[in-house]
Design a protein around this motif. Structure first.
Motif, short mmCIF file in Angstrom:
data_model
loop_
_atom_site.label_atom_id
_atom_site.label_comp_id
_atom_site.label_asym_id
_atom_site.label_seq_id
_atom_site.Cartn_x
_atom_site.Cartn_y
_atom_site.Cartn_z
N GLU A 119 3.00 -12.47 4.78
CA GLU A 119 4.09 -11.81 5.15
C GLU A 119 3.74 -10.32 4.42
OE1 GLU A 119 7.20 -12.12 6.62
OE2 GLU A 119 6.32 -13.85 7.14
N VAL A 120 4.37 -9.20 5.21
CA VAL A 120 3.97 -7.83 4.65
C VAL A 120 5.06 -7.71 3.69
CG1 VAL A 120 3.94 -5.48 5.36
CG2 VAL A 120 2.79 -6.92 7.00
N PRO A 121 4.39 -7.31 2.58
CA PRO A 121 5.37 -6.84 1.40
C PRO A 121 6.44 -5.67 1.91
CG PRO A 121 3.28 -6.16 0.65
CD PRO A 121 3.27 -6.89 2.06
N PRO A 145 9.28 3.45 1.62
CA PRO A 145 8.82 3.31 2.89
C PRO A 145 8.66 4.65 3.34
CG PRO A 145 11.01 2.68 2.78
CD PRO A 145 10.80 2.66 1.15
N LEU A 146 7.71 4.83 4.38
CA LEU A 146 7.63 6.10 5.34
C LEU A 146 7.11 5.60 6.51
CD1 LEU A 146 7.59 8.92 4.71
CD2 LEU A 146 5.25 9.06 4.61
N THR A 150 0.22 4.69 0.39
CA THR A 150 -0.71 4.61 1.60
C THR A 150 -0.85 5.63 2.45
OG1 THR A 150 -0.34 2.02 1.24
CG2 THR A 150 -1.26 2.75 3.20
N ALA A 151 0.43 6.26 2.51
CA ALA A 151 0.67 7.41 3.45
C ALA A 151 -0.37 8.61 2.80
CB ALA A 151 2.01 7.71 3.91
N SER A 200 11.67 8.30 6.06
CA SER A 200 11.67 7.44 5.36
C SER A 200 12.01 5.80 6.02
CB SER A 200 12.66 7.26 4.23
OG SER A 200 13.84 7.56 4.34
N ALA A 201 12.48 5.84 7.19
CA ALA A 201 13.04 4.89 7.90
C ALA A 201 12.59 5.23 9.44
CB ALA A 201 14.40 4.40 7.77
N LEU A 202 12.35 4.28 10.37
CA LEU A 202 12.10 4.48 11.79
C LEU A 202 13.30 4.28 12.35
CD1 LEU A 202 9.69 4.51 13.86
CD2 LEU A 202 9.83 1.76 13.83
#
Length: 151
Positions: A36-38, A43-44, A66-67, A120-122
């Motif tokens: 699972e991806v944490p 978020p970005l 990470t970005a 911050s969100a898709l």
């Protein structure tokens, strides 16, 4: 539009090529995520929309640290060099733009790409969209490529 318009292995091949060419300088740093991806604390997401007879969206989502690493790698910055908001917007948006351009090339009819967006969100895909979510590991960090094809 059929599900066969864009296959998950094609999306992985595109992401692998983009990261090898633009970010890492060689292949091997991007691979499937195991498990699972944490959920990211910060978020970005960056995305581009494809407009035309076949419409859709290509996105890259991860966390802010990470970005920042992706931005440093893409812009050739030092490991400790601070990433400003404009550099982050430009570099992370460009990653989504190049991934989106390559995915657009897979579609049976060519449309146009919108400008890259970073937030911050898709945004939610429209109802009925066919969505592929590819969970990846870039240098031990989780990254998700999302491709949505709109009916």
């Amino acid at each position: 539009m059929t599900a066969a318009a864009v296959e998950q292995d094609q999306v992985f091949a595109i992401a692998e090529e983009v990261f090898a060419a633009m970010i890492d300088g060689e292949p091997g740093y991007l691979r499937p995520w195991e498990g699972e991806v944490p959920v990211p604390a910060e978020p970005l997401a960056a995305w581009v929309d494809v407009h035309g007879e076949l419409a859709g969206r290509a996105a890259v989502a991860t966390d802010v640290p990470t970005a920042h690493e992706l931005t440093r790698a893409l812009l050739g910055m030092g490991a400790d060099e601070p990433v400003g908001p404009e550099d982050l917007q430009d570099a992370f948006g460009e990653v989504a733009n190049v991934v989106g351009g390559n995915i657009k090339a897979l579609l049976p009819t060519q449309g146009t790409l919108g400008l890259p967006e970073v937030a911050s969100a898709l945004p939610a895909a429209p109802a009925g969209a066919l969505t592929h979510e590819l969970r990846l590991d870039w240098r031990g960090r989780p990254l998700v490529v999302v491709v949505s094809l709109f009916q």
